[in-house]
Design an enzyme around this catalytic site. Structure first.
Site, PDB file in Angstrom:
ATOM      1  N   ASP A   1      62.230  67.832   3.657  1.00  0.00           N
ATOM      2  CA  ASP A   1      61.688  68.577   2.534  1.00  0.00           C
ATOM      3  C   ASP A   1      62.669  68.424   1.376  1.00  0.00           C
ATOM      4  O   ASP A   1      63.845  68.098   1.569  1.00  0.00           O
ATOM      5  CB  ASP A   1      61.486  70.049   2.897  1.00  0.00           C
ATOM      6  CG  ASP A   1      60.419  70.718   2.034  1.00  0.00           C
ATOM      7  OD1 ASP A   1      60.115  70.189   0.945  1.00  0.00           O
ATOM      8  OD2 ASP A   1      59.896  71.759   2.448  1.00  0.00           O
ATOM      9  N   TRP A   2      62.199  68.678   0.176  1.00  0.00           N
ATOM     10  CA  TRP A   2      62.980  68.427  -1.031  1.00  0.00           C
ATOM     11  C   TRP A   2      64.113  69.451  -1.139  1.00  0.00           C
ATOM     12  O   TRP A   2      63.869  70.637  -1.365  1.00  0.00           O
ATOM     13  CB  TRP A   2      62.060  68.503  -2.237  1.00  0.00           C
ATOM     14  CG  TRP A   2      61.362  67.217  -2.584  1.00  0.00           C
ATOM     15  CD1 TRP A   2      61.337  66.636  -3.818  1.00  0.00           C
ATOM     16  CD2 TRP A   2      60.594  66.354  -1.737  1.00  0.00           C
ATOM     17  NE1 TRP A   2      60.605  65.468  -3.782  1.00  0.00           N
ATOM     18  CE2 TRP A   2      60.144  65.267  -2.512  1.00  0.00           C
ATOM     19  CE3 TRP A   2      60.259  66.374  -0.375  1.00  0.00           C
ATOM     20  CZ2 TRP A   2      59.374  64.220  -1.999  1.00  0.00           C
ATOM     21  CZ3 TRP A   2      59.487  65.338   0.146  1.00  0.00           C
ATOM     22  CH2 TRP A   2      59.057  64.285  -0.650  1.00  0.00           C
TER      23      TRP A   2
END
Length: 749
Positions: free
Chosen positions: A275-276
């Site tokens: 995930d970012w």
């Protein structure tokens, strides 16, 4: 990374690339194993090229920076391709509910907005999920995206989770099937779909620091089972690991999740992306099974760039591991036909009118009729004076906030930025331009339909008293990055509904919410309709349900509690824990500073695998509205039950439309063993019937729902013996019931 140099190279295909891209007939190419093709490409790559594929740019923060590609378009992610080998650039977009298109950066760029994931789940119709995914994938390809961050399947453990609206409810079988179909739909366009967030990302407040704690068997029987079913059904090209820790290790460096479960037990061949902002290390993450660092600008540093190169040079990470990371990325790319079906060079035209009908159909199938006293709905022709109250129903319908936000066709008549909070930097309260008021006026042209904004309960009550029917639109906005503080409708809307209902007993409440809310007025109103966040054609869908042009058929994919004390955690644990962690961090860092991190805190999932309706049965609690519940404008009856046991449970029975309207029913199969565990949804079927029509329905139970996870045997075990089988309209209902005997067996992980 010398991106500019690589992009400037002439496109000179090597022997391996020629074999893949030019020499094989189409039919033969389909028979070539994707992993073998990926391996052939890996052998042709330099180390620099391999490193290029294992970390990606976040365009909003990278554009114009030194070393950033010059061909980035506003998007969630960009991984430069390798032209000499025919490896395409990967352009990634958020896409849970439509192609979410970085609204700040591309004014005028629109996309079709589906209703909330909960609405799709409420349809209990895998075809609806597939069609929504296929529509999103089609628009994404036209916009030149080939990787969609779509496929959220995190189970609803807490009703106030800010991201519940994106997901598919509380049951692992329902969520897994619906997510798998949505993924299949996306990937039918030769686009990679990404299932997320792996795993146990069950709340938003404090998601970057919390430690989710649960025992293995409970995790396998709940959240992991949802992922497993979705992966088996949809075969997503990529899996996105979550922000949170799971049993002490960050999800993106959690060997149990990424290697033991995903690779060893499920034999997953695609790649794991972070995930970012979810990467915390180089060596541990790489060795645990993370293949790609996404949105690198949001991490503290680029862990899979120069640090990974150095780790390989000193032997801390084997060079073979880098090859494996790249092979998995290319496997997901090749399996979905990205090499043979490149993105267009320029944006392509999109039939938005056709796609809007997909969104409207999904909304109509997912709206749930929760109450209909004395058949108040559908609106009778005798209702000549109708007042619509509140919810900005004169201009549009509410949508959820965060990375799933779609700038929909028609624009946003209301868009309110947040002033503070963890979501303030990227979320805003946004309405789609689909007015329920105007849609109702179009569907019922003979009625006088007026609007009152609801800001003054007394004025609204007066308007309701003068009307034949009052329709109150109540809203609850939810967003990624923060949970609701409670389940109460905000802005004093309960008082508004109470006042209107006191003036007119023929009051209808239409809820646009991101999940369950408390309803202290439920006994005082005539009808309740849960519309969720109904998407860009939500106004039209609501109007067609209210007027009877469409017979409601949605069923709750999530339990609505009667009071806040009923769920496993009686208050948002993230809110209290996160504030406590913030205070502890401030005390430990009296000077403050931007580098101070909020300390991690535990969240114990004491309910284990008894998520949602299973918890209510285990504790003997009666919810306001149970999982699977939903009414219709017609009546259905069940009969002639036959049950077969053996390896699994198979049931056959008759479903009859005993009413005067055509409609769809969702009979549900629940099975309970002798182990004392609550009954579990083991299957269902959505059935459309004409008045008087009878159809024989057969449902076979998913075997893993009947089984328990054995850590000792490392697999699923169905205990031999008697099982209680019920066919009901919702969890806890037993319209038809019988016992059967299962022989018992063991199944692989």
């Amino acid at each position: 990374m010398k991106t500019a140099h690589l992009l400037a190279r002439p496109v000179m295909l090597t022997t391996a690339a020629l074999l893949i891209a030019t020499t094989l007939p189409a039919q033969a190419e389909q028979q070539v194993n994707a992993a073998a093709r990926a391996d052939a490409l890996v052998k042709e790559m330099t180390r620099e090229e391999k490193l290029q594929l294992v970390h990606g740019f976040f365009p909003p923060m990278a554009t114009g920076k030194p070393g950033a590609p010059t061909d980035m378009i506003p998007s969630a992610g960009h991984i430069p391709g390798i032209p000499r080998l025919g490896i395409p650039t990967l352009r990634e977009s958020d896409a849970s509910l439509g192609v979410a298109n970085q609204v700040e950066q591309r004014k005028g760029d629109v996309a079709t907005a589906l209703p909330a994931g909960l609405a799709t789940a409420a349809s209990f119709d895998p075809t609806i999920a597939y069609q929504g995914g296929a529509m999103i994938g089609l628009e994404a390809r036209a916009k030149r995206f080939n990787v969609l961050l779509a496929g959220g399947v995190n189970l609803t453990r807490d009703p106030w989770n800010g991201r519940n609206f994106e997901y598919l409810g509380e049951d692992p079988l329902l969520a897994g099937v619906m997510a798998g179909e949505a993924i299949r739909g996306v990937q039918s366009n030769h686009i990679v779909s990404t299932i997320k967030h792996f795993a146990l990302n069950a709340q938003e407040t404090g998601r970057m620091v919390l430690n989710a704690r649960i025992d293995e068997a409970a995790l396998r029987e709940s959240d992991l089972l949802a992922f497993q079913i979705a992966i088996e059904r949809g075969n997503p090209g990529s899996v996105m690991c979550a922000y949170n820790k799971v049993n002490g290790d960050w999800a993106c460096e959690n060997k149990f999740l990424l290697t033991d479960v995903l690779r060893r037990d499920w034999n997953y061949k695609g790649w794991v992306m972070s995930d970012w902002g979810g990467v915390h290390s180089t060596e541990k993450a790489a060795l645990a099974g993370l293949d790609q660092e996404s949105g690198q600008e949001l991490d503290k540093q680029i862990y899979f760039g120069e640090p990974l190169a150095k780790a390989i040079e000193k032997g801390a990470v084997p060079a073979a591991r880098l090859d494996e990371m790249v092979r998995r990325i290319l496997t997901g790319v090749i399996e979905n036909g990205l090499l043979e079906n490149p993105m267009p060079d320029a944006p392509q035209p999109i039939n938005y009118d056709r796609n809007a009908l997909v969104a409207q159909k999904a909304a109509e199938a997912g709206i749930v009729l929760l109450k209909n006293k004395d058949s108040l709905l559908p609106l009778a022709k005798a209702a000549k004076r109708v007042v619509v109250i509140g919810g900005h129903a004169d201009v549009g319908v509410l949508s959820g906030g965060g990375s799933s936000q779609v700038r929909s066709v028609g624009g946003a008549p209301i868009e309110i930025p947040l002033k503070s909070g963890p979501a303030a930097s990227f979320a805003r309260v946004t309405y789609h331009a689909s007015s329920p008021l105007k849609a109702l006026q179009a569907e019922a042209p003979d009625a006088e339909i007026t609007y009152v904004d609801g800001s003054n309960p007394a004025a609204a009550a007066a308007a309701a008293k003068a009307a034949d029917i009052a329709i109150v639109f109540a809203t609850q906005w939810q967003t990624e990055a923060q949970d609701a503080e409670n389940l109460v409708l905000p802005d004093n809307q309960d008082a508004l509904i109470e006042a209107v209902a006191a003036s007119n007993a023929r009051t209808v409440v239409v809820l646009e919410t991101g999940g369950p809310v408390l309803m202290p007025w439920a006994d005082k109103v005539g009808a309740i309709l849960e519309a969720w966040y109904p998407g860009q054609r939500g106004g039209e869908a609501i109007a067609r349900i209210l007027t009877g042009k469409i017979n409601p058929s949605g069923r709750l994919p999530i339990t609505f509690p009667r009071e806040a004390a009923q769920p496993p955690r009686p208050e948002p644990v993230g809110l209290a824990q996160f504030k406590a962690a913030e205070a502890a961090t401030a005390a430990a860092n009296p000077g403050g500073g931007s580098n101070a991190e909020v300390q991690s805190f535990p969240v114990d999932y004491v309910e284990g695998s008894n998520v949602g309706y299973r918890w209510y049965e285990a504790k003997g609690l009666k919810p306001l509205f149970p999982f699977g519940y939903g009414l219709s404008y017609t009546q259905f009856t069940y009969g002639n039950l036959e049950v077969k046991g053996g390896d699994t449970v198979t049931v056959s029975f008759d479903v009859t439309n005993a009413g005067k309207r055509s409609g769809a029913d969702v009979p549900q199969l629940y099975v309970k063993g002798a182990d004392g565990k609550p009954a579990r949804l083991a299957g269902w079927q959505r059935v459309g019937l004409q008045p008087g029509e009878t159809r024989r329905v057969t449902i076979t139970a998913e075997p893993r729902i009947l089984a328990n996870w054995s850590t000792d045997a490392h697999g699923w075990q169905i205990t031999p013996g008697r099982y209680q089988v019920t066919i009901g309209r919702f969890a806890g209902d037993s319209t038809l019931s019988a016992d059967t005997t299962l022989s018992g067996r063991q199944m692989k992980p």
